[in-house]
Design a protein around this motif. Structure first.
Motif, PDB file in Angstrom:
ATOM      1  N   PHE A  37       7.607   9.948  -2.649  1.00 10.58           N
ATOM      2  CA  PHE A  37       6.446   9.836  -1.759  1.00 10.58           C
ATOM      3  C   PHE A  37       6.896   9.352  -0.397  1.00 10.58           C
ATOM      4  N   LEU A  38       6.452  10.040   0.631  1.00  7.42           N
ATOM      5  CA  LEU A  38       6.757   9.663   2.004  1.00  7.42           C
ATOM      6  C   LEU A  38       5.424   9.403   2.714  1.00  7.42           C
ATOM      7  N   PRO A  39       5.034   8.136   2.915  1.00  8.57           N
ATOM      8  CA  PRO A  39       3.729   7.841   3.510  1.00  8.57           C
ATOM      9  C   PRO A  39       3.694   8.151   5.001  1.00  8.57           C
ATOM     10  N   SER A  40       2.491   8.442   5.478  1.00 11.09           N
ATOM     11  CA  SER A  40       2.309   8.685   6.911  1.00 11.09           C
ATOM     12  C   SER A  40       2.182   7.344   7.642  1.00 11.09           C
ATOM     13  N   ASP A  41       2.153   7.402   8.965  1.00 16.00           N
ATOM     14  CA  ASP A  41       1.982   6.184   9.760  1.00 16.00           C
ATOM     15  C   ASP A  41       0.631   5.525   9.484  1.00 16.00           C
ATOM     16  N   TYR A  42      -0.406   6.352   9.266  1.00 15.28           N
ATOM     17  CA  TYR A  42      -1.734   5.802   8.973  1.00 15.28           C
ATOM     18  C   TYR A  42      -1.739   5.046   7.647  1.00 15.28           C
ATOM     19  N   THR A  43      -0.995   5.555   6.671  1.00 11.45           N
ATOM     20  CA  THR A  43      -0.921   4.882   5.384  1.00 11.45           C
ATOM     21  C   THR A  43      -0.188   3.557   5.518  1.00 11.45           C
ATOM     22  N   HIS A  44       0.849   3.495   6.360  1.00  6.19           N
ATOM     23  CA  HIS A  44       1.545   2.227   6.604  1.00  6.19           C
ATOM     24  C   HIS A  44       0.590   1.194   7.214  1.00  6.19           C
ATOM     25  N   GLN A  45      -0.201   1.627   8.188  1.00  7.94           N
ATOM     26  CA  GLN A  45      -1.150   0.706   8.828  1.00  7.94           C
ATOM     27  C   GLN A  45      -2.220   0.258   7.837  1.00  7.94           C
ATOM     28  N   ALA A  46      -2.716   1.191   7.031  1.00 12.07           N
ATOM     29  CA  ALA A  46      -3.736   0.837   6.034  1.00 12.07           C
ATOM     30  C   ALA A  46      -3.164  -0.115   4.986  1.00 12.07           C
ATOM     31  N   ALA A  47      -1.882   0.036   4.655  1.00 10.87           N
ATOM     32  CA  ALA A  47      -1.257  -0.846   3.660  1.00 10.87           C
ATOM     33  C   ALA A  47      -1.202  -2.279   4.160  1.00 10.87           C
ATOM     34  N   VAL A  48      -0.881  -2.460   5.429  1.00  4.87           N
ATOM     35  CA  VAL A  48      -0.838  -3.820   5.990  1.00  4.87           C
ATOM     36  C   VAL A  48      -2.241  -4.431   6.000  1.00  4.87           C
ATOM     37  N   ILE A  49      -3.226  -3.653   6.411  1.00  2.21           N
ATOM     38  CA  ILE A  49      -4.606  -4.154   6.449  1.00  2.21           C
ATOM     39  C   ILE A  49      -5.094  -4.487   5.041  1.00  2.21           C
ATOM     40  N   ALA A  50      -4.828  -3.607   4.074  1.00  2.00           N
ATOM     41  CA  ALA A  50      -5.247  -3.870   2.693  1.00  2.00           C
ATOM     42  C   ALA A  50      -4.529  -5.089   2.122  1.00  2.00           C
ATOM     43  N   GLY A  51      -3.247  -5.232   2.429  1.00  5.59           N
ATOM     44  CA  GLY A  51      -2.499  -6.401   1.959  1.00  5.59           C
ATOM     45  C   GLY A  51      -3.061  -7.688   2.510  1.00  5.59           C
ATOM     46  N   ILE A  52      -3.388  -7.696   3.795  1.00  5.80           N
ATOM     47  CA  ILE A  52      -3.969  -8.894   4.418  1.00  5.80           C
ATOM     48  C   ILE A  52      -5.337  -9.204   3.798  1.00  5.80           C
ATOM     49  N   PHE A  53      -6.153  -8.173   3.600  1.00  8.62           N
ATOM     50  CA  PHE A  53      -7.482  -8.375   3.022  1.00  8.62           C
ATOM     51  C   PHE A  53      -7.389  -8.950   1.606  1.00  8.62           C
ATOM     52  N   VAL A  54      -6.569  -8.331   0.758  1.00  6.22           N
ATOM     53  CA  VAL A  54      -6.425  -8.817  -0.621  1.00  6.22           C
ATOM     54  C   VAL A  54      -5.843 -10.225  -0.630  1.00  6.22           C
ATOM     55  N   SER A  55      -4.932 -10.498   0.289  1.00  2.00           N
ATOM     56  CA  SER A  55      -4.320 -11.821   0.383  1.00  2.00           C
ATOM     57  C   SER A  55      -5.357 -12.886   0.738  1.00  2.00           C
ATOM     58  N   PHE A  56      -6.202 -12.605   1.735  1.00  9.35           N
ATOM     59  CA  PHE A  56      -7.236 -13.574   2.112  1.00  9.35           C
ATOM     60  C   PHE A  56      -8.258 -13.783   1.001  1.00  9.35           C
ATOM     61  N   VAL A  57      -8.656 -12.694   0.352  1.00  8.47           N
ATOM     62  CA  VAL A  57      -9.625 -12.815  -0.748  1.00  8.47           C
ATOM     63  C   VAL A  57      -9.028 -13.645  -1.879  1.00  8.47           C
ATOM     64  N   SER A  58      -7.775 -13.398  -2.204  1.00  8.07           N
ATOM     65  CA  SER A  58      -7.115 -14.158  -3.259  1.00  8.07           C
ATOM     66  C   SER A  58      -6.973 -15.630  -2.883  1.00  8.07           C
ATOM     67  N   ALA A  59      -6.545 -15.897  -1.652  1.00  5.12           N
ATOM     68  CA  ALA A  59      -6.384 -17.289  -1.217  1.00  5.12           C
ATOM     69  C   ALA A  59      -7.725 -18.017  -1.241  1.00  5.12           C
ATOM     70  N   TYR A  60      -8.787 -17.350  -0.797  1.00  5.27           N
ATOM     71  CA  TYR A  60     -10.106 -17.958  -0.807  1.00  5.27           C
ATOM     72  C   TYR A  60     -10.552 -18.266  -2.244  1.00  5.27           C
ATOM     73  N   ALA A  61     -10.327 -17.291  -3.153  1.00  6.41           N
ATOM     74  CA  ALA A  61     -10.735 -17.490  -4.540  1.00  6.41           C
ATOM     75  C   ALA A  61      -9.950 -18.628  -5.188  1.00  6.41           C
ATOM     76  N   LEU A  62      -8.653 -18.704  -4.921  1.00 11.06           N
ATOM     77  CA  LEU A  62      -7.854 -19.786  -5.494  1.00 11.06           C
ATOM     78  C   LEU A  62      -8.240 -21.143  -4.902  1.00 11.06           C
ATOM     79  N   PHE A  63      -8.479 -21.171  -3.610  1.00 11.52           N
ATOM     80  CA  PHE A  63      -8.809 -22.424  -2.946  1.00 11.52           C
ATOM     81  C   PHE A  63     -10.170 -22.954  -3.391  1.00 11.52           C
TER      82      PHE A  63
END
Length: 185
Positions: A37-63
């Protein structure tokens, strides 16, 4: 179910745990499928945004977790913040990889595949051990991409450097997915 869920967890906490486990499983599948699989530039940008979102949701839930059986609720404030940040880092990586996994799954299972002419640029020697044993370096003509997919031993044995072959691929704005390689007719 004591391994996955703690006693006293709310229904919402159990749903969140299942959601995070699904993201982690998709991320693991994406890591195993990364060579084809070779992701496009848009997929790279979406991956960073999704990672940040899941990270914040997880941190909030744990906290905000108020379950007295949670081991990190018995920690002091410094160790608890460290545990929350560690959990956020792990879920960022899982969310980031899951974005690639979802994009690869869409390309592999939903998007119609098509044939394109490729040039075998290099035939890698066989790799010993686990993982991708037989690999080629291909240059596809449409779209113009370089990819090093894992192939079967049968395909690897007949591939010759500089030879033109027909690759079965799926491509769309999410990226480029290698599916199969056949000798050119």
């Amino acid at each position: 179910m004591g391994f996955i869920f703690r006693s006293g967890d709310s229904r919402r906490a159990k749903q969140f745990t299942v959601f995070l486990l699904a993201i982690i499983c998709i991320g693991i599948w994406a890591g195993l499928n990364r060579r084809n699989f070779l992701p496009s530039d848009y997929t790279h940008q979406a991956a960073v945004i999704a990672g940040i979102f899941v990270s914040f949701v997880s941190a909030y839930a744990l906290f905000r977790d108020a379950n007295p059986d949670a081991p990190f609720n018995r920690f002091g404030p410094t160790r608890r913040v460290f545990f929350v940040l560690l959990g956020a880092m792990v879920t960022f990586i899982a969310g980031w990889m899951a974005t690639f996994g979802i994009a690869a799954a869409i390309l592999q299972f939903v998007v119609a595949s098509h044939e394109t002419q490729t040039t075998v640029q290099f035939v890698y020697p066989p790799h010993e051990g686990k993982g991708c044993r037989y690999r080629l370096k291909l240059i596809a003509s449409t779209p113009q991409v370089k990819i090093s997919p894992c192939v079967s031993e049968k395909v690897w044995r007949i591939a010759k450097q500089g030879e033109i072959a027909t690759a079965v691929v799926a491509s769309n704005p999410l990226g480029f997915q290698f599916i199969d390689l056949r000798p050119a007719n």
